[in-house]
Write an enzyme that holds these catalytic residues in place. Structure first.
Site, PDB file in Angstrom:
ATOM      1  CG  ASP A  78      -1.199   5.254  -5.615  1.00 32.51           C
ATOM      2  OD1 ASP A  78      -1.621   5.969  -4.676  1.00 32.51           O
ATOM      3  OD2 ASP A  78      -1.581   4.092  -5.801  1.00 32.51           O
ATOM      4  N   GLY A 137       0.807  -1.221   0.000  1.00 36.83           N
ATOM      5  CA  GLY A 137       0.000   0.000   0.000  1.00 36.83           C
ATOM      6  C   GLY A 137       0.836   1.265   0.000  1.00 36.83           C
TER       7      GLY A 137
HETATM    8  C1  GLA Z   1      -4.709   2.552  -4.577  1.00 32.75           C
HETATM    9  C2  GLA Z   1      -4.918   3.233  -5.918  1.00 32.75           C
HETATM   10  C3  GLA Z   1      -5.150   4.724  -5.741  1.00 32.75           C
HETATM   11  C4  GLA Z   1      -6.267   4.984  -4.719  1.00 32.75           C
HETATM   12  C5  GLA Z   1      -6.038   4.165  -3.449  1.00 32.75           C
HETATM   13  C6  GLA Z   1      -7.188   4.271  -2.484  1.00 32.75           C
HETATM   14  O1  GLA Z   1      -3.534   3.014  -3.982  1.00 32.75           O
HETATM   15  O2  GLA Z   1      -3.783   3.043  -6.750  1.00 32.75           O
HETATM   16  O3  GLA Z   1      -5.461   5.325  -6.989  1.00 32.75           O
HETATM   17  O4  GLA Z   1      -7.529   4.726  -5.274  1.00 32.75           O
HETATM   18  O5  GLA Z   1      -5.810   2.796  -3.728  1.00 32.75           O
HETATM   19  O6  GLA Z   1      -7.308   5.556  -1.997  1.00 32.75           O
END
Ligand code: GLA
Length: 395
Positions: free
Chosen positions: A182, A134
């Site tokens: 991201d 994450g």
């Molecule tokens: C992942 C996705 C992002 C976003 C997050 C949740 O990291 O790549 O674009 O949607 O989950 O906030």
């Protein structure tokens, strides 16, 4: 754990990546592009609803050591997988695969799809952003690739454009339907600041992280499972709610445009689960702006409360948390030095983030890790993170 950093990247990592390049691709001195992973402070599952997010780049990064080639071949070596692969640039077409080289090749493909020049490269891929935790290891790799390819082809660096190209690579080439957060964070963050991003207009506001606050990443050791399909299910639920409300309220294009009152009015017409999902997104979408204001005003208690609210909403309404994330954030909140804690990223495992009083951060990390490891038998890790800069060349 912390590591001695040079320009926001681990020195050991840089040494390892350049040494490997020298072994695999001997010759003239290569160049080095790096791009960071990110931790999202608040605003989760809001980016694909055209909403707000507040990520911060961290001192863990993807590294690309590269040298242009005279032909149109991409020859990549991955340190993590200890393998070398080759692709002909003129044979790239989407969708591609989803192995490590696909994140690199996807960016080449995205450049070409927008008429930007390509050139062959020898490159080594390395990094210390944990995969599937994450913290956006894939966006980091995409933006490090973009930085390398832009430098090799003389393409001017435009962080917003490059973030969009990285997202396009991930959506269309790798096949993961993520939002823009991201890639944007990895491309455009500034050292010392979190970045408030409006995912509709792509306007940004750098938000200084006050000296009194330490941002601690808490890796539960649990790795995401089912994340892809659950993520797509959540997106689809949001879209169904928008379609229903837009019928009655023209001008509503995304959950970003929906108020709590409008959602309540529509409730009888909505599927029960869809309503729950939207009941997370609509209030969550206001939290990044409020948290940015709180951080800017030095009101850490308020920023922390917003983080806690965000976690409870992700746990109970959006249902993307898990036992490990709930436990580590609960233990964190019990520490007197903690302002607030929440899961970060897509969820279902990976990392949480806590806002902690700076002088107490060492004791906080020890106490949380000990209490967590007493309950969960996974390789957990806690590390304080400074806000670092986005994608850059190191020469
Ligand atoms: C992942 C996705 C992002 C976003 C997050 C949740 O990291 O790549 O674009 O949607 O989950 O906030």
């Amino acid at each position: 754990m912390t590591h001695p950093n040079a320009q926001g990247v681990s020195r050991d990592l840089l040494r390892r990546a350049t040494a490997r390049f020298g072994e695999r691709f001997p010759g003239e001195g290569p160049r080095v592009a790096v791009s960071p992973g990110r931790v999202n402070l608040i605003g989760e599952h809001t980016d694909y609803n055209d909403g707000f997010v507040l990520p911060m780049a961290i001192g863990r990064a993807a590294v690309i050591v590269f040298r242009p080639r005279a032909d149109r071949v991409l020859r990549g070596h991955s340190v993590a997988y200890d393998e070398t692969k080759e692709l002909a640039l003129d044979a790239l077409s989407a969708p591609g695969g989803n192995d490590w080289l696909s994140y690199v090749a996807g960016v080449f493909w995205a450049f070409a799809s927008e008429g930007l020049p390509l050139c062959g490269l020898d490159l080594v891929v390395d990094g210390d952003v944990p995969i599937g935790a994450g913290l956006s290891s894939s966006a980091a790799l995409e933006l490090a690739t973009a930085r390398a390819l832009a430098a090799a082809t003389g393409t001017p660096w435009d962080a917003v454009r490059m973030a969009k190209l990285g997202q396009k690579a991930e959506n269309k080439y790798v096949g993961m339907n993520c939002g823009i957060m991201d890639q944007f964070a990895s491309a455009a963050c500034e050292a010392g600041h979190a970045l408030l991003l409006d995912c509709r207009s792509l306007e940004t506001r750098p938000v200084p992280v006050p000296k009194g606050a330490a941002v601690v990443v808490m890796d539960t050791g649990a790795r995401r499972s089912l994340a892809g399909s659950a993520y797509n299910d959540r997106r689809a639920a949001c879209e169904r709610v928008v379609a229903e409300i837009a019928n009655a309220t023209p001008g509503v294009r995304a959950l970003r445009d929906v108020t709590v009152d409008q959602l309540e009015t529509a409730k009888p017409r909505l599927d029960v689960t869809d309503f729950k999902r939207a009941s997370h997104v609509v209030p969550e979408n206001r939290r990044p702006v409020e948290a940015a204001d709180a951080l800017q005003a030095g009101d850490l208690a308020r920023a922390g409360r917003l983080m806690n609210d965000s976690h409870f909403s992700l746990r109970d309404l959006y249902e993307v948390s898990c036992e490990e994330l709930d436990l580590v954030t609960e233990i964190a909140r019990r520490q007197p030095s903690c302002f607030g804690a929440r899961m970060t990223g897509a969820g279902f495992g990976g990392c949480a983030v806590a806002l902690v009083k700076t002088p107490d951060v060492g004791a906080f990390c020890d106490a949380v890790l000990t209490a967590y490891e007493a309950r969960i038998d996974l390789p957990a890790a806690l590390y304080p993170c400074r806000p670092e800069a986005g994608a850059r060349l190191l020469d």
